[in-house]
Design an enzyme around this catalytic site. Sequence first.
Site, short mmCIF file in Angstrom:
data_model
loop_
_atom_site.label_atom_id
_atom_site.label_comp_id
_atom_site.label_asym_id
_atom_site.label_seq_id
_atom_site.Cartn_x
_atom_site.Cartn_y
_atom_site.Cartn_z
N CYS A 108 6.90 -1.55 6.31
CA CYS A 108 6.13 -1.49 7.55
C CYS A 108 6.48 -2.59 8.53
CB CYS A 108 4.65 -1.56 7.21
SG CYS A 108 4.28 -2.93 6.12
N GLU A 168 -3.88 -1.43 7.27
CA GLU A 168 -2.51 -1.98 7.29
C GLU A 168 -1.59 -0.84 7.67
OE1 GLU A 168 -1.56 -4.90 7.16
OE2 GLU A 168 -3.29 -5.96 6.35
N ASN A 180 5.57 3.03 -0.42
CA ASN A 180 6.75 2.15 -0.46
C ASN A 180 6.62 1.00 -1.46
OD1 ASN A 180 4.78 1.03 1.16
ND2 ASN A 180 6.24 0.13 2.59
N SER A 231 -0.53 7.00 -3.08
CA SER A 231 0.12 8.06 -2.33
C SER A 231 0.50 9.18 -3.30
CB SER A 231 1.38 7.51 -1.66
OG SER A 231 2.20 8.58 -1.26
N GLU A 273 -4.65 -8.85 4.89
CA GLU A 273 -4.57 -8.90 3.43
C GLU A 273 -4.03 -10.26 3.04
OE1 GLU A 273 -2.59 -4.99 2.38
OE2 GLU A 273 -4.65 -4.64 1.73
N PRO A 297 -1.13 7.10 12.63
CA PRO A 297 -1.98 8.29 12.82
C PRO A 297 -3.03 8.46 11.72
CG PRO A 297 0.34 8.84 13.16
CD PRO A 297 0.30 7.44 12.64
N THR A 298 -2.62 8.21 10.46
CA THR A 298 -3.60 8.30 9.37
C THR A 298 -4.66 7.21 9.54
OG1 THR A 298 -1.89 9.13 7.90
CG2 THR A 298 -3.86 8.30 6.85
P1 NDP Z 1 0.54 8.07 5.35
O1 NDP Z 1 -0.27 7.55 6.50
O2 NDP Z 1 1.12 9.41 5.45
O3 NDP Z 1 -0.34 8.04 4.02
C1 NDP Z 1 -0.98 6.87 3.56
C2 NDP Z 1 -2.05 7.26 2.57
O4 NDP Z 1 -3.15 7.89 3.26
C3 NDP Z 1 -1.59 8.26 1.53
O5 NDP Z 1 -2.20 7.95 0.29
C4 NDP Z 1 -2.09 9.57 2.10
O6 NDP Z 1 -2.23 10.60 1.16
C5 NDP Z 1 -3.43 9.16 2.66
N1 NDP Z 1 -3.96 10.04 3.67
C6 NDP Z 1 -3.30 10.95 4.45
N2 NDP Z 1 -4.16 11.55 5.29
C7 NDP Z 1 -5.40 11.03 5.06
C8 NDP Z 1 -6.70 11.23 5.62
N3 NDP Z 1 -6.92 12.09 6.59
N4 NDP Z 1 -7.73 10.50 5.12
C9 NDP Z 1 -7.52 9.59 4.14
N5 NDP Z 1 -6.33 9.37 3.57
C10 NDP Z 1 -5.27 10.06 4.02
O7 NDP Z 1 1.66 6.96 5.10
P2 NDP Z 1 2.88 7.02 4.09
O8 NDP Z 1 2.39 7.16 2.70
O9 NDP Z 1 3.87 7.99 4.63
O10 NDP Z 1 3.46 5.52 4.24
C11 NDP Z 1 4.25 5.13 5.29
C12 NDP Z 1 3.42 4.45 6.37
O11 NDP Z 1 2.70 3.36 5.82
C13 NDP Z 1 4.29 3.84 7.45
O12 NDP Z 1 3.75 4.10 8.72
C14 NDP Z 1 4.23 2.36 7.16
O13 NDP Z 1 4.47 1.56 8.26
C15 NDP Z 1 2.86 2.20 6.62
N6 NDP Z 1 2.80 1.00 5.78
C16 NDP Z 1 2.10 -0.09 6.24
C17 NDP Z 1 2.09 -1.26 5.53
C18 NDP Z 1 1.30 -2.44 6.00
O14 NDP Z 1 0.93 -3.26 5.17
N7 NDP Z 1 1.02 -2.60 7.28
C19 NDP Z 1 2.82 -1.39 4.28
C20 NDP Z 1 3.47 -0.18 3.86
C21 NDP Z 1 3.47 0.96 4.61
P3 NDP Z 1 -0.94 11.50 0.88
O15 NDP Z 1 -0.04 10.68 0.05
O16 NDP Z 1 -1.40 12.69 0.19
O17 NDP Z 1 -0.36 11.83 2.23
#
Ligand code: NDP
Length: 485
Positions: A285, A251, A154, A179, A459, A232-233
């Site tokens: 988020c 985060e 995002n 991502s 952060e 979950p991630t």
């Molecule tokens: P994801 O959790 O799907 O992915 C986040 C990152 O983790 C991606 O780069 C992803 O790769 C990678 N990833 C996925 N699986 C694994 C694994 N098993 N081990 C290590 N890395 C992995 O989130 P989204 O990209 O869909 O983003 C949306 C989410 O992020 C929302 O839940 C949002 O709330 C949260 N978010 C939190 C923020 C905060 O500061 N608190 C700010 C912005 C977003 P890949 O792209 O290939 O899936």
Amino acid sequence: MTFDPKPTASHFIDGAYVEDTSGTPIEVVYPATGEVIATVYAATKDVLDQAFDSATRAQAEWAKVSPRERGRVLTRAAQIMRERNRALSELETFDTGKPLQETLVADATSGADALEYFGGIANGLTGEHIPLGEDWVYTVREPLGVCAGIGAWNYPTQIVCWKTAPALACGNAMVFKPSETTPLSALKVAEILLEAGAPAGLFNVVQGLGEVGAALATDPRVAKVSLTGSAPTGKKVYAAAAGEMKHVTMELGGKSPMLVFDDASLEDAVGAAILGNFYSSGQICSNGTRVFVQKGLRARFVERMAERMKDAVLGDPMDEATNFGPLVSARQMEIVEGYIAKGVEEGARLVAGGERLDRDGFWITPALFDGVTDEMTIAREEIFGPVLSVLEFETEEEAIARANDTPYGLSAGVFTSDFTRAHRVIGQLRAGSCFINSYNDAPVEAPFGGVKGSGVGRENSKAAIQHYSQLKSVYVRMGAVEAPF
Ligand code: NDP
């Protein structure tokens, strides 16, 4: 398309672009049209080895550089980033679909703020002297080593900078995986850091899917993992990092409450709920997606919100008049559509929006639900899209209890003209980033992060320094050592 967003190559390692087309291809799609605008390739084991090795080498040298010089590099990078704001914003718009009206003021600019802030405090990072009579202890703030950053889609530029600026200020190196959905802008940050004087290998970008992220989280050369992603991630990455006892910053997501009392300014509360639900098409988020409105104001709040939502301009994101863009991907659009259908099915009243537009790209109009109750799916799960739920409440106590009834705890906001109530309520809300008569401000000077299921660590601000450094304490004995034998 006048602007060519294609990157020179997929990865940036040891100060140069690196390509290895044997990795899994990842198509980069412009969310406004669905067009494929570039292809990058996931990092292979060989690419990852190059990144870790160059980061390890660079970090050993960087740790010896004076903090003042480290700070200068970051400050120069901030300046270059600001000079290139338009080009970086256009790229961010192609990568994410967010309107240029937003990216011009909220992405590279926020990244530059982080580089400038941590550049500015780099030479003020000190240990302490602890007197113990004749003896004394001094502490040294040391870097962790090679840090891995894993980003969400995002705010790609902001996420890179929020992680990398404090990491580098403290003397660490970074290997960053954006991502798969938005792989482009991190490469530009790498170019800028190099140009600003960061040594080759200090900041590396590797592309990939979750499995590359997993490799980052488990590699023994990595001392710390900082993830921005879903809960979950986060659990998976946290568990993987624990295997090697790595430091972590998580985060994660949220389902944050916004509490609007009868005595609030209606316009401000509606405006903040727009920002906290529809900015970046709701893909933030910390969004206040559960808008609890007190009984006496609820009907007027919903009416005014529906009226102001008519001013959403859904158009070409490159046109600065557009103020609402597409969702980031077809998948995200389907997820959001599913939640909207669920809201209707479970009995919430769809007052406005929530329709898929009959055009290319991933467009859904901002959705306003009234009559939402706590047990409905749209009030419990993070949607990460433009879906605002209005829930009615009567008493302060009730609102606080319901607001806290979630596994998440990222943000919370209170709207009232009674200042004692504002502080009393905020004091009882279990969330890391809170707002009074405002929503979603994220200045670099303030700590940002969640409690409960929304994450670990902070952060931004001086707090981030604790998460990118460790203390060594040194006991100094001035007299003789007394031993029992
Ligand atoms: P994801 O959790 O799907 O992915 C986040 C990152 O983790 C991606 O780069 C992803 O790769 C990678 N990833 C996925 N699986 C694994 C694994 N098993 N081990 C290590 N890395 C992995 O989130 P989204 O990209 O869909 O983003 C949306 C989410 O992020 C929302 O839940 C949002 O709330 C949260 N978010 C939190 C923020 C905060 O500061 N608190 C700010 C912005 C977003 P890949 O792209 O290939 O899936």
